[in-house]
Design an enzyme around this catalytic site. Structure first.
Site, PDB file in Angstrom:
ATOM      1  N   ASP A 101      91.290 106.415  28.172  1.00 48.08           N
ATOM      2  CA  ASP A 101      92.541 106.933  27.597  1.00 48.08           C
ATOM      3  C   ASP A 101      93.412 105.822  27.016  1.00 48.08           C
ATOM      4  O   ASP A 101      93.268 104.642  27.369  1.00 48.08           O
ATOM      5  CB  ASP A 101      93.376 107.617  28.688  1.00 48.08           C
ATOM      6  CG  ASP A 101      92.778 108.941  29.133  1.00 48.08           C
ATOM      7  OD1 ASP A 101      91.644 109.253  28.724  1.00 48.08           O
ATOM      8  OD2 ASP A 101      93.460 109.652  29.896  1.00 48.08           O
ATOM      9  N   HIS A 243      91.168 103.432  31.382  1.00 41.86           N
ATOM     10  CA  HIS A 243      92.022 103.155  30.219  1.00 41.86           C
ATOM     11  C   HIS A 243      91.503 101.900  29.536  1.00 41.86           C
ATOM     12  O   HIS A 243      91.419 100.844  30.183  1.00 41.86           O
ATOM     13  CB  HIS A 243      93.480 102.975  30.673  1.00 41.86           C
ATOM     14  CG  HIS A 243      94.044 104.197  31.335  1.00 41.86           C
ATOM     15  ND1 HIS A 243      93.755 104.529  32.642  1.00 41.86           N
ATOM     16  CD2 HIS A 243      94.850 105.180  30.859  1.00 41.86           C
ATOM     17  CE1 HIS A 243      94.360 105.665  32.945  1.00 41.86           C
ATOM     18  NE2 HIS A 243      95.035 106.090  31.887  1.00 41.86           N
TER      19      HIS A 243
END
Ligand code: NI
Length: 290
Positions: A101, A243
Site C-alpha cells: 500500500d 507498504h
C-alpha cells in the site's frame, strides 16, 4: 567383359545418384539451418519489440508457435487481452497474495527486484498522488505484470467524506494510473481499511482488505516485520499487508520472498488467487482472504 562393363556403368550411375543425393541433403541442411536461425532471430526481435512497445499479440503468436510457454514463475496478472492469467499456477499447491500500500515509494524498486528474482507476483495499491510524483515506478510495476490497484488519490477515510469526494478520489487515482501505466486499477483498498455501506455501494471495484498484517508501518524494522509475519504463520489463500514506501519493508521482503518460495508457496496477485480458487470478485464487496 560386356557384363563387367555394364556393372561398371551401373556403379558410376549409383555413385552419381549418391553424390547428387548428398549434395541435395547438404543444401537442404544449409537451408534448414539458415531458416531456423532466421526464425530464432525474428522471435527474439519480436519479444524485444513486444517488451518495448507492446506490439500486437498476433505477431508474437506467429513467431512463438511451437515454443514452450514459460513455466517458471507466476505469469503476469493479466494476459494481453485483459483476462486474469492463472496459467502455470498449481491450484493444488498453497498460494498467498503479498500486497503493498501507499506507494509507489522508496522501497518499490527493491521489492520489485526481489519479486522478479523469485518468479513471484504481487498486488500494489497505489495512491494517485504518489503515482503522479513517480510515474516511472508505477510503469515498471505494470510492465512487470503486477496487479495494479487503487488506494485512492490521497488517502482519506472514505467514511468521513461526501459521496462526491469519494467519487473524485477514485477518478483522480484512476487517471493518474492510466497516464503512468496505460491501464486502470483493478481493485481498491480503502485507506485504513475503512468503509461503510454507503461507500461500498458506490465503489466500482472489489474492496480488498487483508488477514495478515506485517505491521511494517508501525515497527519500521525488518526483523520485527519478519517476525510478525512468521508469528501469523500465513497459509493458503491469505492476503498479507505491507507498504512499499519503507526501506525496512524492502529489507524484510528480501528475506520473506525467498522464505515463502522455499516453503513452496506460490506468490500470486490477489485477482490471480481468487480466480485460481474459482471465487468471483464483485465490485462493492469486501474480501479479507480467499
Ligand atoms: Ni494506506
Amino acid at each position: 567383359m560386356k557384363k563387367k562393363k555394364n556393372q561398371k556403368k551401373a556403379g558410376v550411375f549409383v555413385l552419381s545418384v549418391l553424390l547428387m543425393l548428398g549434395l541435395l541433403l547438404t543444401l537442404a541442411g544449409c537451408g534448414g539451418d539458415g531458416s531456423s536461425a532466421g526464425a530464432e532471430e525474428n522471435t527474439i526481435g519480436e519479444q524485444a519489440n513486444a517488451a518495448g512497445t507492446g506490439s500486437t499479440a498476433s505477431v508474437i503468436q506467429i513467431h512463438t508457435k511451437g515454443v514452450e510457454p514459460k513455466t517458471e514463475g507466476i505469469p503476469d496478472s493479466r494476459t494481453d487481452s485483459g483476462e486474469v492469467d492463472t496459467s502455470g499456477i498449481d491450484k493444488e499447491k498453497p498460494m498467498i497474495a503479498l500486497t503493498f500500500d501507499d506507494g509507489p515509494g522508496d522501497g518499490t524498486e527493491r521489492i520489485l527486484r526481489v519479486l522478479q528474482e523469485n518468479g513471484a507476483k504481487a498486488t500494489f495499491f497505489e495512491l494517485g498522488g504518489r503515482i503522479q510524483a513517480r510515474p516511472e515506478l508505477s510503469k515498471k510495476l505494470a510492465e512487470a505484470g503486477m496487479q495494479m490497484a487503487s488506494h485512492t488519490y490521497d488517502h482519506p477515510d472514505l467514511t468521513k467524506i461526501s459521496e462526491e469526494d469519494v467519487s473524485s478520489q477514485y477518478t483522480r487515482a484512476e487517471k493518474a494510473m492510466e497516464k503512468a501505466t496505460g491501464g486502470k486499477p483493478t481493485a481498491l483498498r480503502p485507506p485504513y481499511g475503512a468503509s461503510n455501506e454507503r461507500v461500498r455501494s458506490q465503489t466500482p471495484y472489489p474492496l480488498i482488505l487483508w488477514n495478515v498484517d506485517s505491521e511494517d508501518w508501525s515497527s519500521r524494522d525488518a526483523e520485527a516485520i519478519c517476525n510478525a509475519v512468521y508469528d501469523a504463520n500465513p497459509g493458503d489463500g491469505d492476503i498479507l499487508l505491507f507498504h512499499d514506501i519503507y526501506d525496512s519493508t524492502a529489507d524484510a521482503i528480501e528475506t520473506l520472498v525467498p522464505y515463502f518460495k522455499e516453503k513452496g508457496y506460490q506468490m500470486v496477485t490477489v485477482e490471480q488467487m481468487f480466480a485460481a480458487k474459482g471465487i468471483e470478485l464483485k465490485n462493492g464487496t469486501l474480501y479479507y482472504n480467499a
